[in-house]
Design a protein around this motif. Structure first.
Motif, mmCIF file in Angstrom:
data_model
loop_
_atom_site.group_PDB
_atom_site.id
_atom_site.type_symbol
_atom_site.label_atom_id
_atom_site.label_comp_id
_atom_site.label_asym_id
_atom_site.label_seq_id
_atom_site.Cartn_x
_atom_site.Cartn_y
_atom_site.Cartn_z
ATOM 1 N N MET A 1 15.021 -50.034 -58.748
ATOM 2 C CA MET A 1 14.379 -48.870 -59.140
ATOM 3 C C MET A 1 13.485 -48.253 -58.432
ATOM 4 S SD MET A 1 11.676 -49.839 -62.316
ATOM 5 C CE MET A 1 10.563 -48.474 -62.867
ATOM 6 N N LEU A 2 13.801 -46.826 -58.431
ATOM 7 C CA LEU A 2 13.339 -45.696 -57.419
ATOM 8 C C LEU A 2 12.076 -45.537 -57.989
ATOM 9 C CD1 LEU A 2 13.887 -44.188 -54.857
ATOM 10 C CD2 LEU A 2 14.944 -42.462 -56.195
ATOM 11 N N THR A 3 11.001 -45.194 -56.909
ATOM 12 C CA THR A 3 9.494 -44.822 -57.496
ATOM 13 C C THR A 3 9.339 -43.441 -56.640
ATOM 14 O OG1 THR A 3 8.908 -47.106 -57.632
ATOM 15 C CG2 THR A 3 7.065 -45.508 -57.410
ATOM 16 N N ASN A 4 8.965 -42.695 -57.313
ATOM 17 C CA ASN A 4 8.446 -41.173 -56.660
ATOM 18 C C ASN A 4 6.943 -41.215 -56.599
ATOM 19 O OD1 ASN A 4 11.098 -40.476 -56.313
ATOM 20 N ND2 ASN A 4 11.230 -39.331 -58.008
ATOM 21 N N ILE A 5 6.351 -40.821 -55.718
ATOM 22 C CA ILE A 5 4.889 -40.389 -55.508
ATOM 23 C C ILE A 5 4.671 -38.646 -55.752
ATOM 24 C CG2 ILE A 5 2.961 -40.542 -54.038
ATOM 25 C CD1 ILE A 5 4.200 -42.856 -52.722
ATOM 26 N N ILE A 6 3.742 -38.732 -56.485
ATOM 27 C CA ILE A 6 3.414 -37.180 -56.872
ATOM 28 C C ILE A 6 2.201 -36.992 -56.285
ATOM 29 C CG2 ILE A 6 2.892 -35.666 -58.545
ATOM 30 C CD1 ILE A 6 4.678 -37.161 -60.479
ATOM 31 N N THR A 7 1.999 -35.757 -55.550
ATOM 32 C CA THR A 7 0.851 -35.353 -54.859
ATOM 33 C C THR A 7 0.230 -34.475 -55.719
ATOM 34 O OG1 THR A 7 1.931 -33.815 -53.619
ATOM 35 C CG2 THR A 7 2.012 -36.141 -52.685
ATOM 36 N N THR A 8 -1.186 -34.054 -55.275
ATOM 37 C CA THR A 8 -1.809 -33.245 -56.089
ATOM 38 C C THR A 8 -1.391 -31.700 -55.755
ATOM 39 O OG1 THR A 8 -3.509 -32.828 -53.939
ATOM 40 C CG2 THR A 8 -4.200 -34.453 -55.881
ATOM 41 N N ASP A 9 -0.659 -31.564 -54.525
ATOM 42 C CA ASP A 9 0.034 -30.244 -54.336
ATOM 43 C C ASP A 9 1.095 -30.131 -55.142
ATOM 44 O OD1 ASP A 9 -1.567 -29.291 -52.227
ATOM 45 O OD2 ASP A 9 -0.537 -30.448 -50.604
ATOM 46 N N ASP A 10 2.045 -31.279 -55.369
ATOM 47 C CA ASP A 10 2.961 -31.214 -56.198
ATOM 48 C C ASP A 10 2.599 -30.902 -57.860
ATOM 49 O OD1 ASP A 10 4.753 -32.240 -54.517
ATOM 50 O OD2 ASP A 10 4.439 -34.317 -55.047
ATOM 51 N N LEU A 11 1.528 -31.318 -58.474
ATOM 52 C CA LEU A 11 0.883 -31.081 -59.493
ATOM 53 C C LEU A 11 0.487 -29.532 -59.681
ATOM 54 C CD1 LEU A 11 -1.173 -34.280 -60.296
ATOM 55 C CD2 LEU A 11 0.811 -33.482 -61.370
ATOM 56 N N ARG A 12 -0.163 -29.091 -58.407
ATOM 57 C CA ARG A 12 -0.695 -28.052 -58.582
ATOM 58 C C ARG A 12 0.678 -26.688 -58.473
ATOM 59 N NH1 ARG A 12 -3.547 -28.269 -54.300
ATOM 60 N NH2 ARG A 12 -5.279 -29.131 -55.358
ATOM 61 N N GLU A 13 1.755 -26.974 -57.963
ATOM 62 C CA GLU A 13 2.738 -26.311 -57.876
ATOM 63 C C GLU A 13 3.405 -26.192 -59.370
ATOM 64 O OE1 GLU A 13 7.134 -25.970 -56.025
ATOM 65 O OE2 GLU A 13 5.492 -27.349 -55.008
ATOM 66 N N PHE A 14 3.591 -27.575 -60.027
ATOM 67 C CA PHE A 14 3.925 -27.491 -61.489
ATOM 68 C C PHE A 14 3.186 -26.480 -62.379
ATOM 69 C CE2 PHE A 14 3.730 -29.711 -65.460
ATOM 70 C CZ PHE A 14 4.984 -29.445 -65.820
ATOM 71 N N LYS A 15 1.732 -26.590 -62.019
ATOM 72 C CA LYS A 15 0.961 -26.038 -62.980
ATOM 73 C C LYS A 15 1.158 -24.351 -62.876
ATOM 74 C CE LYS A 15 -3.409 -24.794 -62.132
ATOM 75 N NZ LYS A 15 -4.743 -24.708 -61.801
ATOM 76 N N MET A 16 1.395 -23.937 -61.674
ATOM 77 C CA MET A 16 1.666 -22.620 -61.313
ATOM 78 C C MET A 16 3.090 -22.123 -62.129
ATOM 79 S SD MET A 16 -1.015 -21.487 -60.180
ATOM 80 C CE MET A 16 -0.621 -19.927 -60.073
ATOM 81 N N GLU A 17 4.074 -23.085 -62.043
ATOM 82 C CA GLU A 17 5.435 -22.717 -62.324
ATOM 83 C C GLU A 17 5.139 -22.437 -64.013
ATOM 84 O OE1 GLU A 17 8.166 -25.288 -60.901
ATOM 85 O OE2 GLU A 17 7.950 -24.923 -58.884
ATOM 86 N N LEU A 18 4.308 -23.462 -64.517
ATOM 87 C CA LEU A 18 4.304 -23.743 -65.794
ATOM 88 C C LEU A 18 3.617 -22.629 -66.461
ATOM 89 C CD1 LEU A 18 4.791 -25.458 -68.478
ATOM 90 C CD2 LEU A 18 2.831 -26.543 -67.891
ATOM 91 N N LEU A 19 2.677 -22.138 -65.698
ATOM 92 C CA LEU A 19 1.667 -20.810 -66.126
ATOM 93 C C LEU A 19 2.730 -19.578 -66.066
ATOM 94 C CD1 LEU A 19 -1.669 -21.478 -64.553
ATOM 95 C CD2 LEU A 19 -1.028 -21.481 -66.987
ATOM 96 N N ASP A 20 3.429 -19.633 -65.018
ATOM 97 C CA ASP A 20 4.476 -18.373 -64.913
ATOM 98 C C ASP A 20 5.423 -18.364 -66.153
ATOM 99 O OD1 ASP A 20 2.919 -17.469 -62.601
ATOM 100 O OD2 ASP A 20 4.489 -18.380 -61.306
#
Length: 92
Positions: A1-20
């Motif tokens: 099973m593969l595990t990915n670690i999500i950083t705060t920078d990843d979340l910030r980038e996702f937020k900006m893309e979602l807002l756009d």
């Protein structure tokens, strides 16, 4: 099973893309939000009215317009103001 670690920078980038994406959807949904002046066919389509009805709205002063070189232009915001001003609130 593969595990990915999500950083705060990843979340910030996702937020900006979602807002756009949301901004893009809202702009496309309203259709005329970026356009200040509309021509008669666009106004008829927006309001779902015939050429004769649009002419009557001009003649009786309900809908303000500007004429430049034989072309009639309508301010989008003024159309929205007319719609709001003539809104009927039914109280049941």
């Amino acid at each position: 099973m593969l595990t990915n670690i999500i950083t705060t920078d990843d979340l910030r980038e996702f937020k900006m893309e979602l807002l756009d994406d949301i901004k893009q959807l809202l702009t496309n949904q309203s259709g005329h939000s970026s356009k200040k002046w509309l021509k008669s066919p666009e106004v008829r389509e927006l309001l779902g009215i015939s050429p004769g009805t649009l002419q009557n709205l001009r003649i009786n002063g309900t809908l303000p317009y500007t004429k430049v070189g034989g072309v009639l232009y309508y301010d989008y915001q003024e159309i929205m103001q007319v719609l709001e001003k003539n809104r009927i609130h039914n109280k049941f």
